[in-house]
Design a protein around this motif. Sequence first.
Motif, mmCIF file in Angstrom:
data_model
loop_
_atom_site.group_PDB
_atom_site.id
_atom_site.type_symbol
_atom_site.label_atom_id
_atom_site.label_comp_id
_atom_site.label_asym_id
_atom_site.label_seq_id
_atom_site.Cartn_x
_atom_site.Cartn_y
_atom_site.Cartn_z
ATOM 1 N N GLU A 109 0.806 -1.227 0.000
ATOM 2 C CA GLU A 109 0.000 0.000 0.000
ATOM 3 C C GLU A 109 0.840 1.279 0.000
ATOM 4 O O GLU A 109 0.456 2.271 -0.595
ATOM 5 N N SER A 110 1.973 1.250 0.714
ATOM 6 C CA SER A 110 2.750 2.485 0.858
ATOM 7 C C SER A 110 4.172 2.168 1.318
ATOM 8 O O SER A 110 4.527 1.005 1.521
ATOM 9 N N GLN A 111 4.956 3.218 1.483
ATOM 10 C CA GLN A 111 6.301 3.062 2.020
ATOM 11 C C GLN A 111 6.273 3.336 3.528
ATOM 12 O O GLN A 111 5.635 4.271 3.981
ATOM 13 N N VAL A 112 6.955 2.492 4.286
ATOM 14 C CA VAL A 112 7.004 2.640 5.734
ATOM 15 C C VAL A 112 8.455 2.867 6.154
ATOM 16 O O VAL A 112 9.351 2.181 5.678
ATOM 17 N N GLU A 113 8.678 3.860 7.023
ATOM 18 C CA GLU A 113 10.023 4.084 7.552
ATOM 19 C C GLU A 113 10.168 3.327 8.866
ATOM 20 O O GLU A 113 9.344 3.464 9.761
ATOM 21 N N VAL A 114 11.214 2.507 8.939
ATOM 22 C CA VAL A 114 11.428 1.668 10.118
ATOM 23 C C VAL A 114 12.778 1.997 10.744
ATOM 24 O O VAL A 114 13.802 2.000 10.056
ATOM 25 N N GLU A 115 12.773 2.286 12.047
ATOM 26 C CA GLU A 115 14.033 2.411 12.768
ATOM 27 C C GLU A 115 14.328 1.051 13.400
ATOM 28 O O GLU A 115 13.503 0.508 14.145
ATOM 29 N N LEU A 116 15.493 0.483 13.063
ATOM 30 C CA LEU A 116 15.914 -0.803 13.615
ATOM 31 C C LEU A 116 16.895 -0.538 14.754
ATOM 32 O O LEU A 116 17.920 0.124 14.549
ATOM 33 N N VAL A 117 16.557 -1.037 15.940
ATOM 34 C CA VAL A 117 17.353 -0.693 17.129
ATOM 35 C C VAL A 117 17.845 -1.944 17.857
ATOM 36 O O VAL A 117 17.027 -2.706 18.381
ATOM 37 N N PRO A 118 19.165 -2.165 17.904
ATOM 38 C CA PRO A 118 19.678 -3.267 18.720
ATOM 39 C C PRO A 118 19.305 -3.045 20.186
ATOM 40 O O PRO A 118 19.370 -1.918 20.686
ATOM 41 N N ALA A 119 18.908 -4.137 20.870
ATOM 42 C CA ALA A 119 18.416 -4.004 22.245
ATOM 43 C C ALA A 119 18.947 -5.115 23.140
ATOM 44 O O ALA A 119 18.953 -6.283 22.759
ATOM 45 N N VAL A 120 19.389 -4.731 24.333
ATOM 46 C CA VAL A 120 19.744 -5.708 25.368
ATOM 47 C C VAL A 120 18.482 -5.936 26.189
ATOM 48 O O VAL A 120 17.993 -5.017 26.851
ATOM 49 N N GLU A 121 17.953 -7.144 26.137
ATOM 50 C CA GLU A 121 16.749 -7.452 26.903
ATOM 51 C C GLU A 121 17.142 -7.883 28.317
ATOM 52 O O GLU A 121 17.967 -8.769 28.496
ATOM 53 N N ILE A 122 16.540 -7.216 29.314
ATOM 54 C CA ILE A 122 16.857 -7.509 30.725
ATOM 55 C C ILE A 122 15.559 -7.877 31.447
ATOM 56 O O ILE A 122 14.900 -7.021 32.044
ATOM 57 N N PRO A 123 15.171 -9.146 31.347
ATOM 58 C CA PRO A 123 13.876 -9.558 31.916
ATOM 59 C C PRO A 123 13.968 -9.959 33.383
ATOM 60 O O PRO A 123 13.055 -10.569 33.916
ATOM 61 N N THR A 124 15.065 -9.601 34.049
ATOM 62 C CA THR A 124 15.294 -10.117 35.398
ATOM 63 C C THR A 124 15.181 -9.088 36.514
ATOM 64 O O THR A 124 15.088 -9.455 37.673
ATOM 65 N N CYS A 125 15.227 -7.812 36.181
ATOM 66 C CA CYS A 125 15.163 -6.809 37.260
ATOM 67 C C CYS A 125 14.562 -5.501 36.739
ATOM 68 O O CYS A 125 14.349 -5.327 35.548
ATOM 69 N N TRP A 126 14.306 -4.612 37.674
ATOM 70 C CA TRP A 126 13.691 -3.315 37.385
ATOM 71 C C TRP A 126 14.745 -2.234 37.615
ATOM 72 O O TRP A 126 15.455 -2.260 38.618
ATOM 73 N N PRO A 127 14.893 -1.247 36.706
ATOM 74 C CA PRO A 127 15.981 -0.274 36.847
ATOM 75 C C PRO A 127 15.755 0.726 37.990
ATOM 76 O O PRO A 127 14.623 1.113 38.274
ATOM 77 N N GLU A 128 16.841 1.148 38.608
ATOM 78 C CA GLU A 128 16.770 2.121 39.713
ATOM 79 C C GLU A 128 16.154 3.444 39.271
ATOM 80 O O GLU A 128 15.483 4.117 40.044
ATOM 81 N N LYS A 129 16.422 3.825 38.021
ATOM 82 C CA LYS A 129 15.910 5.121 37.534
ATOM 83 C C LYS A 129 14.381 5.149 37.445
ATOM 84 O O LYS A 129 13.782 6.213 37.447
ATOM 85 N N ALA A 130 13.781 3.969 37.326
ATOM 86 C CA ALA A 130 12.317 3.903 37.209
ATOM 87 C C ALA A 130 11.714 3.715 38.594
ATOM 88 O O ALA A 130 11.406 2.596 39.010
ATOM 89 N N ARG A 131 11.545 4.819 39.303
ATOM 90 C CA ARG A 131 10.973 4.756 40.659
ATOM 91 C C ARG A 131 9.454 4.754 40.527
ATOM 92 O O ARG A 131 8.797 5.789 40.696
ATOM 93 N N TRP A 132 8.952 3.588 40.192
ATOM 94 C CA TRP A 132 7.518 3.424 39.891
ATOM 95 C C TRP A 132 6.998 2.180 40.582
ATOM 96 O O TRP A 132 7.714 1.187 40.664
#
Length: 348
Positions: free
Chosen positions: A166-189
């Motif tokens: 249907e159209s052209q889509v712009e995609v940003e491809l971003v390498p990511a380190v997945e950390i499914p084991t803990c919650w970051p200190e910066k996210a005080r939530w």
Amino acid sequence: QVERRHYLVSKAVEEVQKIIQQLTAEISYKATRFQAISNSGIHNENIKVLAPSQFLITVPLRGLTGYRECQVRHWRYYTVHGAKLLSSVRHPEELHQWLEVEQFSKSLQHWHETDVNIEGDLVPAKVLIIFRELVEKSIISCNLSSKVTVLESFSSVVRVAVETSESQVEVELVPAVEIPTCWPEKARWPRCLKRWPSQEKVQCIKSLGFDLLARSNYHWQLCFSRAEHILMEGLDEDGGCRMKCFRVMRQMKEDVWCAGNKPVITAYHLQTVLFWTCEKYPRTKDWRCFPEAFLRLVQKLHKCVSQHFLKHYFVKNTNLLKYANTSDLDLVASKLTVFLENPVFCLD
């Protein structure tokens, strides 16, 4: 029209996902430190649809497990070739942080090599240089040159244009380190005992961890895709109209308030506005009447856009509109003002 739009976006997601899956499988074959994205449908957490023709796709990195927060904070900066800079550019702020290979209890040898590692730091810019080269080579070896083009970029961000039916889509491809084991200190939530989301859901969300994205030269960017996915998934368990409000707001944004291929306000901004509004209005009765609930959401969006300030939902010190074009924001604010002066609910 709404159904047609939803169908086109879903179709574009499917087509883009199929192409990127093929591309990342080839990249993973060429370099095992990159992982192919899975084909798990439109709700795949690796894919964010920011606008109908603007996607963000994370590509997981392999060989880094057992993450722990870094206690020692010493500031250091390098050129991408490894030479130390005499003075620091800036401290990592808000959503950004350093990442040391020693923060992982298990790390494969290739993360200790100088093509990505400088004095123990895993450097996003170096990861992106390797990744960009792999993307370019894999487009050719997968015979995808007619469908995928690498776009020029002033930074090391990897963007590609993907041709769909249907159209052209712009995609940003971003390498990511997945950390499914803990919650970051910066996210005080959550910040205090809130009624939304429930304590059970908070514990579930925090148990899913977070990701670190290679989106800048020195620092890795915190990302909470899994957490956001869970929040969106169970939004109307009480029979409310939150998702309907979100869908209509998204359509109004795309049709009236902020159209175009690279809108200043994306679906991600709207999602954040929704989360803040759900937290402020946690009761079931607050979401029974659609016109009332929808207006409340638009008023919150109007306030954020007018003030050029939208707090990240998990990392409170971050303004998601900090680098947005202010005149573009003002134009959206004026359109929202017009709507709020005479709201029209033409969507069932």
